[in-house]
Scaffold this motif. Structure first.
Motif, PDB file in Angstrom:
ATOM      1  N   LYS A 493       0.812  -1.225   0.000  1.00 35.03           N
ATOM      2  CA  LYS A 493       0.000   0.000   0.000  1.00 35.03           C
ATOM      3  C   LYS A 493       0.844   1.273   0.000  1.00 35.03           C
ATOM      4  O   LYS A 493       0.291   2.365  -0.025  1.00 35.03           O
ATOM      5  CB  LYS A 493      -0.936   0.014   1.204  1.00 35.03           C
ATOM      6  CG  LYS A 493      -0.247   0.131   2.558  1.00 35.03           C
ATOM      7  CD  LYS A 493      -1.262   0.139   3.691  1.00 35.03           C
ATOM      8  CE  LYS A 493      -0.586   0.294   5.059  1.00 35.03           C
ATOM      9  NZ  LYS A 493      -1.565   0.329   6.160  1.00 35.03           N
ATOM     10  N   VAL A 494       2.161   1.147   0.045  1.00 34.13           N
ATOM     11  CA  VAL A 494       3.055   2.303   0.068  1.00 34.13           C
ATOM     12  C   VAL A 494       3.460   2.677  -1.354  1.00 34.13           C
ATOM     13  O   VAL A 494       3.893   1.827  -2.129  1.00 34.13           O
ATOM     14  CB  VAL A 494       4.302   2.028   0.917  1.00 34.13           C
ATOM     15  CG1 VAL A 494       5.291   3.188   0.830  1.00 34.13           C
ATOM     16  CG2 VAL A 494       3.914   1.785   2.373  1.00 34.13           C
ATOM     17  N   GLY A 495       3.321   3.941  -1.694  1.00 36.35           N
ATOM     18  CA  GLY A 495       3.731   4.419  -3.007  1.00 36.35           C
ATOM     19  C   GLY A 495       4.743   5.538  -2.904  1.00 36.35           C
ATOM     20  O   GLY A 495       4.885   6.182  -1.860  1.00 36.35           O
ATOM     21  N   GLY A 496       5.459   5.779  -3.996  1.00 37.29           N
ATOM     22  CA  GLY A 496       6.350   6.930  -4.083  1.00 37.29           C
ATOM     23  C   GLY A 496       7.746   6.736  -3.540  1.00 37.29           C
ATOM     24  O   GLY A 496       8.507   7.703  -3.445  1.00 37.29           O
ATOM     25  N   VAL A 497       8.126   5.504  -3.159  1.00 34.60           N
ATOM     26  CA  VAL A 497       9.484   5.269  -2.654  1.00 34.60           C
ATOM     27  C   VAL A 497      10.434   5.233  -3.851  1.00 34.60           C
ATOM     28  O   VAL A 497      10.275   4.423  -4.758  1.00 34.60           O
ATOM     29  CB  VAL A 497       9.569   3.959  -1.857  1.00 34.60           C
ATOM     30  CG1 VAL A 497      11.002   3.721  -1.380  1.00 34.60           C
ATOM     31  CG2 VAL A 497       8.613   3.999  -0.670  1.00 34.60           C
ATOM     32  N   VAL A 513       6.232  10.253  -0.248  1.00 38.90           N
ATOM     33  CA  VAL A 513       5.642   8.917  -0.122  1.00 38.90           C
ATOM     34  C   VAL A 513       4.187   9.047   0.303  1.00 38.90           C
ATOM     35  O   VAL A 513       3.808   9.990   0.998  1.00 38.90           O
ATOM     36  CB  VAL A 513       6.441   8.090   0.909  1.00 38.90           C
ATOM     37  CG1 VAL A 513       5.765   6.766   1.217  1.00 38.90           C
ATOM     38  CG2 VAL A 513       7.864   7.856   0.392  1.00 38.90           C
ATOM     39  N   TRP A 514       3.374   8.095  -0.100  1.00 37.78           N
ATOM     40  CA  TRP A 514       1.963   8.098   0.288  1.00 37.78           C
ATOM     41  C   TRP A 514       1.492   6.686   0.647  1.00 37.78           C
ATOM     42  O   TRP A 514       2.166   5.696   0.331  1.00 37.78           O
ATOM     43  CB  TRP A 514       1.093   8.670  -0.829  1.00 37.78           C
ATOM     44  CG  TRP A 514       1.042   7.829  -2.075  1.00 37.78           C
ATOM     45  CD1 TRP A 514       0.197   6.781  -2.351  1.00 37.78           C
ATOM     46  CD2 TRP A 514       1.886   7.963  -3.227  1.00 37.78           C
ATOM     47  NE1 TRP A 514       0.459   6.262  -3.596  1.00 37.78           N
ATOM     48  CE2 TRP A 514       1.483   6.977  -4.161  1.00 37.78           C
ATOM     49  CE3 TRP A 514       2.926   8.836  -3.561  1.00 37.78           C
ATOM     50  CZ2 TRP A 514       2.094   6.829  -5.405  1.00 37.78           C
ATOM     51  CZ3 TRP A 514       3.534   8.679  -4.801  1.00 37.78           C
ATOM     52  CH2 TRP A 514       3.119   7.691  -5.700  1.00 37.78           C
ATOM     53  N   LEU A 515       0.367   6.617   1.303  1.00 41.08           N
ATOM     54  CA  LEU A 515      -0.291   5.355   1.629  1.00 41.08           C
ATOM     55  C   LEU A 515      -1.524   5.221   0.758  1.00 41.08           C
ATOM     56  O   LEU A 515      -2.445   6.041   0.825  1.00 41.08           O
ATOM     57  CB  LEU A 515      -0.691   5.324   3.108  1.00 41.08           C
ATOM     58  CG  LEU A 515       0.477   5.286   4.107  1.00 41.08           C
ATOM     59  CD1 LEU A 515      -0.040   5.502   5.526  1.00 41.08           C
ATOM     60  CD2 LEU A 515       1.212   3.954   4.017  1.00 41.08           C
ATOM     61  N   ALA A 516      -1.550   4.204  -0.085  1.00 39.00           N
ATOM     62  CA  ALA A 516      -2.660   4.016  -1.022  1.00 39.00           C
ATOM     63  C   ALA A 516      -3.887   3.451  -0.298  1.00 39.00           C
ATOM     64  O   ALA A 516      -3.770   2.844   0.768  1.00 39.00           O
ATOM     65  CB  ALA A 516      -2.234   3.069  -2.137  1.00 39.00           C
TER      66      ALA A 516
END
Length: 516
Positions: A493-497, A513-516
């Protein structure tokens, strides 16, 4: 892209630099590509990131940052004037632009409009006070060696957003200084970090040394507010603990996974892997100022008895490539014309005998401070035994390992993230370098460094750097055997790394970074 910070130096007066362009103008140039993730960026949530920590004595003073945890935390709370792109060239941060004088002894820095978490603007005086604190002769801050060329008494604030730095000598690489590890800008007169105030994308909430740090989004961040509401750093010193916490849903991000772990979870639907190739060196450091490695023949024997491919295959599980006892493969000025060193056991045995070191017993200090250290030490001990050297692998305290090995022992495990080759020289290989673990101290080497950094012509400067590398390859104290991929695990669920090298701008860049 070249790491050279500006195109020419042939005009008089202050010259505008390519690096002085706005960050927007540099978009897409040397930035770490984000790893694949489910969902589009969205705001909200608390991301929990697991790192190895430094124990109950941890502090939030960014000028004391040394561990990767401390670097990531400092990046979230504070800003530097510049930082390194994934090509290890300096990028503007709090500095909107920089301009050198024609003789390279003065640099004018223009600050962008930014403010600290308490609403105060970031001023030129805050920068000068931060650098004065780092340069305090009574303190031992890591960035002191890099900032030491600044003539601070003769530097000045022209106005609140303009600084003129006077240097002690001509220095073409000054933008690297602005990006130095831990050279963060703090409000003037700050000494209490129990409730720290920075200008970074996250502001302080709470801190439990050796356990956790909680931060919240800074809505007025100069580069735009973070996606996350909150960011929590969780301490998990054992790699297995970080992985299990990630798999169990207790954390969302696990820093520094071992290659064998990554191989075991390849294709998992519970753990996403983010790989940054060629991000760190793996090495053994020999202290050249004391027995037994004050003997050049013995150091050469150590270089030649090492089976680098075996070390890469066994301790990195192939997630890396063989190195040539030199730092910075692929970076500007790397001496790629030096032939790759290969194992030569017969010559290694001959050199051991020539050095009078037959039957030598030596301790190799290592620890679990970094993934793979103990395994690599054991493999290397087996290799050395074939040349008649008995290595005792001594596993020390992971919390104090780096400080202990900087001063003590004669042989130790070592690794490093990315930095310019010039910074590697200045921080680790000059007579007065504060993190000189090999104790390399050669006046002629220092003189070559001074010559390089006062040479404006890129090709001529590169020739000096290559000469310095030839000396280190022949007789230095770093046995650099591999370039490792940097591996991070995240929840799906983690994006942008980003896949940026460690110690560069986009590594541990949690505001993106964001949490989808």
């Amino acid at each position: 892209m070249s790491n050279h910070p500006f195109p020419t130096l042939d005009r008089r007066g202050f010259l505008g630099l390519t690096a002085g362009l706005s960050v927007a103008a540099l978009a897409g140039c040397g930035t770490g590509a984000p790893a694949p993730a489910a969902g589009a960026p969205r705001a909200g949530g608390r991301l929990r990131a697991a790192f190895a920590g430094g124990g109950a004595k941890e502090v939030l003073d960014p000028h004391l940052a040394n561990l990767f945890l401390e670097a990531a935390r400092s990046k979230a709370l504070y800003d530097k004037l510049a930082d390194f792109g994934d090509d290890v060239a300096p990028r503007p941060r709090l500095a909107e632009k920089w301009e050198p004088s024609a003789d390279l002894t003065r640099w004018r820095i223009t600050l962008r409009a930014a403010e600290f978490h308490d609403g105060r603007p970031v001023r030129a005086q805050d920068v000068l006070a931060s650098y004065a604190r780092i340069l305090d002769p009574k303190r031992a801050f890591r960035a002191k060696a890099s900032l030491g060329l600044i003539d601070l008494p003769n530097s000045r604030a022209i106005d609140d957003r303009t600084i003129e730095f006077a240097l002690k000598r001509p220095y073409v690489e000054f933008p690297n200084v602005l990006a130095s590890f831990s050279a963060y800008i703090i409000p003037e007169s700050t000494e209490d970090f129990t409730n720290p105030v920075g200008s970074g994308p996250f502001a302080f909430v709470s801190f439990q040394p050796g356990k956790s740090t909680v931060l919240k989004r800074n809505p007025r961040y100069w580069e735009g507010a973070a996606h996350l509401d909150e960011l929590e750093f969780v301490i998990a010193n054992e790699e297995s603990a970080r992985v299990n916490a990630l798999l169990g849903g207790q954390v969302d991000y696990a820093h520094d996974l071992a290659p064998v772990t990554a191989r075991g979870h390849q294709g998992s639907d519970k753990l996403m892997l983010v790989r940054s190739p060629n991000s760190g060196i793996q090495a053994f450091a020999m202290k050249v100022d004391r027995p037994p490695f004050d003997n050049r023949d013995l150091r050469e024997a150590m270089f030649l008895l090492a089976d680098r491919q075996q070390l890469v295959d066994t301790t990195l599980s192939g997630a890396g490539q063989v190195a040539n006892d030199l730092f910075g493969k692929g970076y500007q000025h790397y001496a790629d014309d030096i032939p790759q060193r290969v194992r030569d056991l017969d010559r290694a045995k001959w050199l051991v005998k020539k050095a009078g070191a037959e039957g030598l017993k030596v301790k190799l200090d290592t620890s679990e401070a970094a993934s793979g250290f103990v395994e690599a030490a054991s493999v290397f001990a087996d290799q050395a035994r074939e040349a008649g050297i008995e290595i005792e692998v001594a596993v020390g305290n992971k919390d104090t390992f780096w400080a202990d090995t900087l001063k003590n022992g004669s042989l130790s495990s070592f690794r490093s993230g990315a930095m310019p080759i010039e910074s590697h020289f200045s921080q680790r290989l000059l007579s007065k370098s504060t993190t000189n673990v090999t104790k390399w101290a050669r006046p002629e080497f220092d003189a070559l460094y001074d010559k390089a950094v006062s040479t404006a012509d890129d090709a001529a400067r590169g020739a000096v750097y290559r000469d310095m590398q030839r000396t280190l390859h022949a007789e230095g104290g770093y046995l650099i055997w591999g370039f490792a991929d940097w591996i991070i695990g995240t929840s799906p669920k983690v994006g942008g790394v980003a896949t940026a090298p460690a110690n560069t701008l986009d590594w541990a860049r949690f505001d993106k970074v964001w949490l989808a």
